[in-house]
Design an enzyme around this catalytic site. Structure first.
Site, PDB file in Angstrom:
ATOM      1  N   HIS A  36       6.371  59.744  34.989  1.00  0.00           N
ATOM      2  CA  HIS A  36       7.522  59.161  35.690  1.00  0.00           C
ATOM      3  C   HIS A  36       8.407  58.460  34.659  1.00  0.00           C
ATOM      4  O   HIS A  36       7.912  57.873  33.694  1.00  0.00           O
ATOM      5  CB  HIS A  36       7.045  58.167  36.760  1.00  0.00           C
ATOM      6  N   LYS A  80       5.524  52.901  44.086  1.00  0.00           N
ATOM      7  CA  LYS A  80       5.677  52.099  42.849  1.00  0.00           C
ATOM      8  C   LYS A  80       4.846  50.814  42.958  1.00  0.00           C
ATOM      9  O   LYS A  80       3.808  50.821  43.633  1.00  0.00           O
ATOM     10  CB  LYS A  80       7.160  51.836  42.560  1.00  0.00           C
ATOM     11  N   SER A 107      17.216  58.077  44.701  1.00  0.00           N
ATOM     12  CA  SER A 107      18.024  57.578  45.819  1.00  0.00           C
ATOM     13  C   SER A 107      18.103  58.538  47.002  1.00  0.00           C
ATOM     14  O   SER A 107      19.143  58.634  47.662  1.00  0.00           O
ATOM     15  CB  SER A 107      19.424  57.186  45.329  1.00  0.00           C
ATOM     16  N   GLU A 157      14.002  64.089  38.291  1.00  0.00           N
ATOM     17  CA  GLU A 157      14.489  62.759  38.646  1.00  0.00           C
ATOM     18  C   GLU A 157      15.458  62.263  37.571  1.00  0.00           C
ATOM     19  O   GLU A 157      15.035  61.719  36.549  1.00  0.00           O
ATOM     20  CB  GLU A 157      13.312  61.774  38.751  1.00  0.00           C
ATOM     21  N   GLY A 160      16.763  54.402  42.025  1.00  0.00           N
ATOM     22  CA  GLY A 160      16.897  53.013  42.470  1.00  0.00           C
ATOM     23  C   GLY A 160      18.307  52.459  42.331  1.00  0.00           C
ATOM     24  O   GLY A 160      18.530  51.266  42.466  1.00  0.00           O
ATOM     25  N   GLU A 172       9.840  55.740  34.670  1.00  0.00           N
ATOM     26  CA  GLU A 172       9.530  54.309  34.464  1.00  0.00           C
ATOM     27  C   GLU A 172       8.349  54.154  33.516  1.00  0.00           C
ATOM     28  O   GLU A 172       8.284  53.194  32.745  1.00  0.00           O
ATOM     29  CB  GLU A 172       9.273  53.624  35.818  1.00  0.00           C
ATOM     30  N   ASN A 192       6.688  57.587  46.611  1.00  0.00           N
ATOM     31  CA  ASN A 192       6.153  56.852  45.462  1.00  0.00           C
ATOM     32  C   ASN A 192       6.408  55.373  45.737  1.00  0.00           C
ATOM     33  O   ASN A 192       7.532  54.906  45.627  1.00  0.00           O
ATOM     34  CB  ASN A 192       6.878  57.322  44.188  1.00  0.00           C
TER      35      ASN A 192
HETATM   36  P1  13P Z   1      14.348  55.781  44.509  1.00  0.00           P
HETATM   37  O1  13P Z   1      14.168  56.728  45.664  1.00  0.00           O
HETATM   38  O2  13P Z   1      14.060  54.346  44.863  1.00  0.00           O
HETATM   39  O3  13P Z   1      15.643  55.986  43.794  1.00  0.00           O
HETATM   40  O4  13P Z   1      13.191  56.165  43.433  1.00  0.00           O
HETATM   41  C1  13P Z   1      13.045  57.473  43.036  1.00  0.00           C
HETATM   42  C2  13P Z   1      11.782  57.594  42.251  1.00  0.00           C
HETATM   43  O5  13P Z   1      11.707  57.125  41.141  1.00  0.00           O
HETATM   44  C3  13P Z   1      10.643  58.264  42.885  1.00  0.00           C
HETATM   45  O6  13P Z   1       9.629  58.502  41.958  1.00  0.00           O
END
Ligand code: 13P
Length: 252
Positions: free
Chosen positions: A96, A11, A214, A168, A174, A98, A9
């Site tokens: 997601h 982002k 992560s 997640e 992150g 976010e 992803n």
């Molecule tokens: P990270 O791997 O940067 O922690 O992000 C995970 C994520 O949100 C994937 O959709």
């Protein structure tokens, strides 16, 4: 036997030039990708088509990071499932954290998007997961179950079986703080039970459940060999070709 799905992803990262450069690096490594693993990358909307074209003939799938549930209409700034389908998009990430956190995504819209994706033959990756506060209060399972029940409301078994679920935990995204492989597997197994309660084990045994938060080359092996974890949804580490490649080839 469930196939592993390793998804990047991206982002809101990589402009057109960066996206195409990264794809070139993946292409140069792709003949060494583990053949038993499905590989997916999810660039920003604006880069989906050029990335798709660049990957013509390669065994790397392309997904969007979101979509609207309607086919068309007065929804300024939105992208519909028909638009994604028209450029050959295979997957879409839905719900997601976010999007839930910053863009008012709620289970009701996740549910509509999940159904819309299936109508158009796009595989949805539905994200669920608890906050740190919810985990520390001991309500992480209740939270995730609630999301699953609402997100899958009135979704037919034939569609549920083709839906990918990404666990997640928000506190691991992150932050560099990964759930332990045991915590991740415990929740993945709990999610499979939730799916089984709704659809039975015939379906739940087949559903792909990913872990995200992560994931890096150095922890992928431990996470991806857990019994109920069928892949990973990767943010930061998917922006580096070598690291993503190592995660894909975690078993080697
Ligand atoms: P990270 O791997 O940067 O922690 O992000 C995970 C994520 O949100 C994937 O959709």
């Amino acid at each position: 036997m469930r196939r592993k799905l390793i998804a990047g992803n991206w982002k809101m990262n990589n402009d057109l030039d960066d996206s195409l450069k990264l794809v070139e690096k993946f292409k140069s490594l792709s003949d060494k990708f583990d053949k038993d693993v499905d590989v997916l990358i999810c660039p920003a909307f604006i880069n989906l088509y050029p990335v798709k074209q660049s990957l013509e003939g390669y065994n790397i799938k392309i997904g969007a990071q979101n979509m609207h549930f309607e086919d068309y209409g007065a929804f300024t700034g939105e992208i519909s499932p028909t638009m994604l389908k028209s450029i050959g998009i295979d997957y879409v990430i839905i719900g997601h954290s976010e999007r839930r956190q910053y863009f008012n995504e709620v289970d009701e819209t996740v549910n509509k998007k999940l159904k819309a994706a299936h109508i158009h033959g796009i595989i949805p990756i539905v994200c669920v997961g608890e906050t740190l506060e919810q985990r520390e209060s001991g309500i992480e399972k209740e939270t995730v179950k609630n999301q699953i029940v609402k997100d899958f409301e009135n979704v037919h078994a034939s569609e549920a079986v083709k839906t990918v679920i990404a666990y997640e935990p928000i506190w691991a995204i992150g932050t560099g703080r990964t759930a332990s492989s045991q915590q991740a597997n415990e929740m993945a197994s709990f999610i499979r039970n939730c799916v089984s309660e709704i659809y039975g084990t015939d379906i739940s045994d087949k559903v792909i459940i990913q872990y995200g938060g992560s994931v890096k080359a150095d922890n992928a092996g431990e996470i991806l060999t857990q019994s109920d974890i069928d892949g990973a949804l990767i943010g930061g580490a998917s922006l580096k070709a070598e690291e993503f490649y190592k995660i894909i080839n975690y078993a080697k």
